[in-house]
Design a protein around this motif. Structure first.
Motif, PDB file in Angstrom:
ATOM      1  N   LEU A  79       0.819  -1.210   0.000  1.00 29.66           N
ATOM      2  CA  LEU A  79       0.000   0.000   0.000  1.00 29.66           C
ATOM      3  C   LEU A  79       0.856   1.265   0.000  1.00 29.66           C
ATOM      4  O   LEU A  79       0.498   2.252  -0.652  1.00 29.66           O
ATOM      5  CB  LEU A  79      -0.968  -0.017   1.177  1.00 29.66           C
ATOM      6  N   HIS A 125       0.803   3.935  -3.035  1.00 32.46           N
ATOM      7  CA  HIS A 125       0.605   5.378  -2.831  1.00 32.46           C
ATOM      8  C   HIS A 125       1.705   6.179  -3.521  1.00 32.46           C
ATOM      9  O   HIS A 125       1.438   7.202  -4.150  1.00 32.46           O
ATOM     10  CB  HIS A 125       0.576   5.711  -1.336  1.00 32.46           C
ATOM     11  N   ALA A 137      -6.083   8.350  -8.249  1.00 29.92           N
ATOM     12  CA  ALA A 137      -7.138   7.482  -7.702  1.00 29.92           C
ATOM     13  C   ALA A 137      -6.538   6.331  -6.895  1.00 29.92           C
ATOM     14  O   ALA A 137      -6.989   6.033  -5.782  1.00 29.92           O
ATOM     15  CB  ALA A 137      -8.015   6.940  -8.826  1.00 29.92           C
ATOM     16  N   ILE A 138      -5.534   5.686  -7.450  1.00 31.31           N
ATOM     17  CA  ILE A 138      -4.891   4.567  -6.747  1.00 31.31           C
ATOM     18  C   ILE A 138      -4.200   5.063  -5.493  1.00 31.31           C
ATOM     19  O   ILE A 138      -4.278   4.445  -4.434  1.00 31.31           O
ATOM     20  CB  ILE A 138      -3.890   3.842  -7.686  1.00 31.31           C
ATOM     21  N   SER A 139      -3.524   6.193  -5.600  1.00 29.05           N
ATOM     22  CA  SER A 139      -2.799   6.753  -4.461  1.00 29.05           C
ATOM     23  C   SER A 139      -3.742   7.071  -3.301  1.00 29.05           C
ATOM     24  O   SER A 139      -3.455   6.758  -2.142  1.00 29.05           O
ATOM     25  CB  SER A 139      -2.057   8.009  -4.909  1.00 29.05           C
ATOM     26  N   GLY A 140      -4.874   7.670  -3.600  1.00 27.98           N
ATOM     27  CA  GLY A 140      -5.848   8.003  -2.555  1.00 27.98           C
ATOM     28  C   GLY A 140      -6.433   6.758  -1.907  1.00 27.98           C
ATOM     29  O   GLY A 140      -6.578   6.689  -0.680  1.00 27.98           O
ATOM     30  N   HIS A 141      -6.768   5.766  -2.733  1.00 30.30           N
ATOM     31  CA  HIS A 141      -7.305   4.512  -2.195  1.00 30.30           C
ATOM     32  C   HIS A 141      -6.241   3.792  -1.356  1.00 30.30           C
ATOM     33  O   HIS A 141      -6.542   3.236  -0.297  1.00 30.30           O
ATOM     34  CB  HIS A 141      -7.806   3.612  -3.328  1.00 30.30           C
ATOM     35  N   ALA A 142      -5.007   3.804  -1.825  1.00 25.87           N
ATOM     36  CA  ALA A 142      -3.917   3.154  -1.091  1.00 25.87           C
ATOM     37  C   ALA A 142      -3.713   3.818   0.270  1.00 25.87           C
ATOM     38  O   ALA A 142      -3.485   3.126   1.275  1.00 25.87           O
ATOM     39  CB  ALA A 142      -2.627   3.194  -1.908  1.00 25.87           C
ATOM     40  N   ARG A 146      -5.996   5.485   2.112  1.00 28.44           N
ATOM     41  CA  ARG A 146      -7.102   5.110   3.003  1.00 28.44           C
ATOM     42  C   ARG A 146      -6.967   3.657   3.466  1.00 28.44           C
ATOM     43  O   ARG A 146      -7.206   3.349   4.636  1.00 28.44           O
ATOM     44  CB  ARG A 146      -8.445   5.334   2.292  1.00 28.44           C
ATOM     45  N   SER A 147      -6.577   2.784   2.562  1.00 31.94           N
ATOM     46  CA  SER A 147      -6.405   1.373   2.908  1.00 31.94           C
ATOM     47  C   SER A 147      -5.254   1.182   3.886  1.00 31.94           C
ATOM     48  O   SER A 147      -5.342   0.382   4.819  1.00 31.94           O
ATOM     49  CB  SER A 147      -6.166   0.546   1.645  1.00 31.94           C
ATOM     50  N   TYR A 157      -5.651  -0.526   7.525  1.00 34.03           N
ATOM     51  CA  TYR A 157      -4.870  -1.714   7.877  1.00 34.03           C
ATOM     52  C   TYR A 157      -3.964  -1.419   9.066  1.00 34.03           C
ATOM     53  O   TYR A 157      -3.827  -2.243   9.986  1.00 34.03           O
ATOM     54  CB  TYR A 157      -4.052  -2.182   6.664  1.00 34.03           C
TER      55      TYR A 157
END
Length: 150
Positions: A27, A31, A37-42, A44-45, A49
């Motif tokens: 993750l 990021h 989009a991937i960076s933001g989701h990563a 938050r994930s 975690y």
């Protein structure tokens, strides 16, 4: 007579411990190298975690503390603090501050597990926790540097 070295980390514990670091690393890298989009989701994930694992580590201390009769009140109180801290970090509106807070939580608990392990913990647990703490802290630092750079 075979002597068992109680400081040797059991293979399953070692495998599962290091496997638990993989989401942190994946993750953090997602990021750093992902699009917006991937960076933001990563991010938050990663925060979710991180909070789950910090709470899990507190749960380990809870489990060890409850092995004693009567239960050690101080040890029980200390065992719930990581979960409460992680929850507070998740509520923080600025994810950058939340990552710093979780980093502080892992560093503090890692130091506590090293310097003052929960009474009754397996002898091998200290060595494993120190190694895993360094890896998890490094992943948090990578994410923080990425946040600062962006």
């Amino acid at each position: 007579m075979n002597q068992v070295d109680l400081s040797v980390i059991p293979p399953t514990a070692r495998l599962l411990g290091y496997a638990g670091v993989l989401p942190f690393a994946a993750l953090a890298l997602a990021h750093v190298f992902g699009n917006a989009a991937i960076s933001g989701h990563a991010l938050r994930s990663f925060l979710a975690y991180s909070a789950v694992i910090l709470s899990f580590l507190g749960g380990i201390r809870w489990g060890v503390a409850t092995r004693f009769e009567p239960s050690q009140a101080g040890a029980l109180v200390i065992s719930v603090l990581p979960g409460l801290w992680a929850f507070a970090c998740l509520l923080w509106p600025d994810p950058g501050v939340a990552v710093w807070g979780l980093l502080l939580g892992f560093m503090t608990l890692g130091m506590a597990d090293w310097l003052r392990p929960a009474p009754g913990s397996a002898a091998w647990m200290i060595g494993l926790r120190v190694r895993l703490s360094f890896a998890v802290v490094a992943c948090h630092v990578v994410l923080i540097v990425s946040l600062i750079a962006s």
